[in-house]
Scaffold this motif. Structure first.
Motif: not given
Length: 412
Positions: A22-23, A34-36, A47, A97, A99, A190
């Motif tokens: 995640d980021s 953002a969940d990669g 992400s 990802t 967004v 997320s």
């Protein structure tokens, strides 16, 4: 103008995952989660690249339309970044990802969304999910096939129908503009949070009136207490309010907080493996984007699962009914091995069964009328017979009748 309010961003690996894909970003006007996805390295890169591309949008905007266009353009450029990255490192193929982004413009929130990360609005003690999940189960909910509660535990709940990935340079986004007002609390998160902590507990935490950082800590603890099987990332944004106004540099959390995460390192030497090269980086990804033709297969699989579930329930109910019926029948058969001495209207009778009844159902029937008149018995003997006398067997019952007959003769 610069957004007036306070915010926080927090990210945690969770209790199961070995790395954080995640980021999150909380700036002066821009807020993103953002969940990669795509394996150990792919999710991190995806992400991180999305945050790096969107970070340039963190500035005041003159119009909401300008902010909305900037979001669309930046997310499309992020998709191109992912495609270019896979050309350099083909082992990352399949990465992507989600967004969920929000830009504050005066009294409005400009929103862009793709995937299953969510944006919520807490206003007037009510929590509202603003974005719609781009998932297979959400389509099932929208079509009435399953309920929202069933969707929380559906085995395909992580299947994404739309995602920012390395295949489509023009991703299909949801963008819209909403008015906001002082006192609003925005939550971007997320599915590591929304999939574990339900709306009621989320609303309770947001409604406590604590600072965004403290509120995020409470929600993170609830996710960890719930098992946190995935990365947990959230951004909380307060519009106005009693807490200090945001100032200073942006807060970046998760994989994007590592500068190396946005770089595309040279491909590592490959070793011979029976695994497909695009699978070598896999680390139990939580999502995948199905091809369009796969959707019908998933829907048919869901129908089959529903049919199997109904058949299972019917078979289970039938089994329970059979067991209950068998137990009742065995119990009744046992009662028919028992005897007792009682009375009908005017004579002593041997009954087969037991003295108890089940509602209107009698568990005994007359077996043998002894033709001994009740009037021939003493008051005590008559009362004893009317109250019934248990016997261990038919022979014992006949012995009791013989004794009663002797008493009747004696009384005569």
């Amino acid at each position: 103008m610069v957004f007036q309010g306070s915010s926080t961003a927090i990210s945690h690996t969770g209790k199961v995952r070995s790395n954080n894909q995640d980021s999150g970003y909380a700036g002066s006007n821009l807020f993103v989660v953002a969940d990669g996805m795509g394996g150990h390295a792919g999710g991190d890169v995806a992400s991180s690249l999305a945050i790096a591309r969107l970070e340039a949008l963190d500035k005041p905007y003159d119009t909401t339309a300008g902010a909305e266009k900037a979001l669309r353009d930046a997310i499309s450029e992020a998709a191109v970044d992912l495609i270019d990255t896979v050309h350099v490192r083909p082992e990352l193929a399949g990465m992507g990802t989600t967004v969920s982004a929000l830009i504050m413009v005066d009294d409005y929130a400009v929103i862009a969304h793709i995937g299953d990360s969510r944006i919520y609005l807490y206003r007037d003690d009510t929590l509202t999910q603003i974005t719609t999940d781009h998932t297979f189960v959400q389509r099932l909910v929208d079509s009435g096939r399953i309920t929202p509660e069933e969707a929380r535990y559906h085995p395909r709940r992580s299947v994404l129908m739309r995602v920012l990935g390395d295949m489509d340079p023009d991703p299909e986004l949801d963008t819209f503009i909403m008015p906001t007002q002082p006192g609003d609390r925005w939550l971007l998160c997320s599915d590591g949070l929304s999939g574990v902590v339900d709306d009621a507990h989320t609303a309770k935490a947001l409604g406590m009136g604590l600072a965004p950082g403290r509120t995020a800590d409470i929600l993170l603890k609830q996710a960890l207490d719930g098992g946190a099987p995935d990365n947990v990332t959230m951004v909380i944004v307060d519009v106005g309010g009693q807490h200090p106004v945001f100032s200073g540099t942006a807060t970046i959390v998760g994989s994007a907080s590592n500068p190396a995460g946005v770089e595309v390192p040279a491909a590592a030497p490959r070793r011979a493996s029976w695994l497909h090269p695009n699978r070598q980086a896999a680390n139990e990804p939580t999502h995948f984007e199905p091809a369009p033709e796969f959707l019908e297969e998933l829907i048919e699989e869901d129908r089959r699962r529903s049919r199997r579930r109904r058949i299972g329930w019917i078979a289970g109910l039938a089994l329970v009914l059979v067991l209950i019926t068998g137990a009742v029948w065995l119990g009744y058969q046992w009662t028919q091995t028992r005897f007792f001495v009682g009375a009908d209207e005017d004579t002593v009778v041997i009954y087969q069964g037991v003295q108890q009844n089940i509602g209107p159902i009698s568990l005994s029937t007359p077996y043998e009328d002894t033709e001994i008149p009740l009037d021939s018995l003493s008051d005590f003997a008559r009362a004893t017979v009317v109250g019934t006398i248990s016997a261990s067997s038919l022979e014992d019952a006949r012995r009791i009748v013989a004794d009663i007959s002797d008493l009747a003769g004696g009384s005569g």
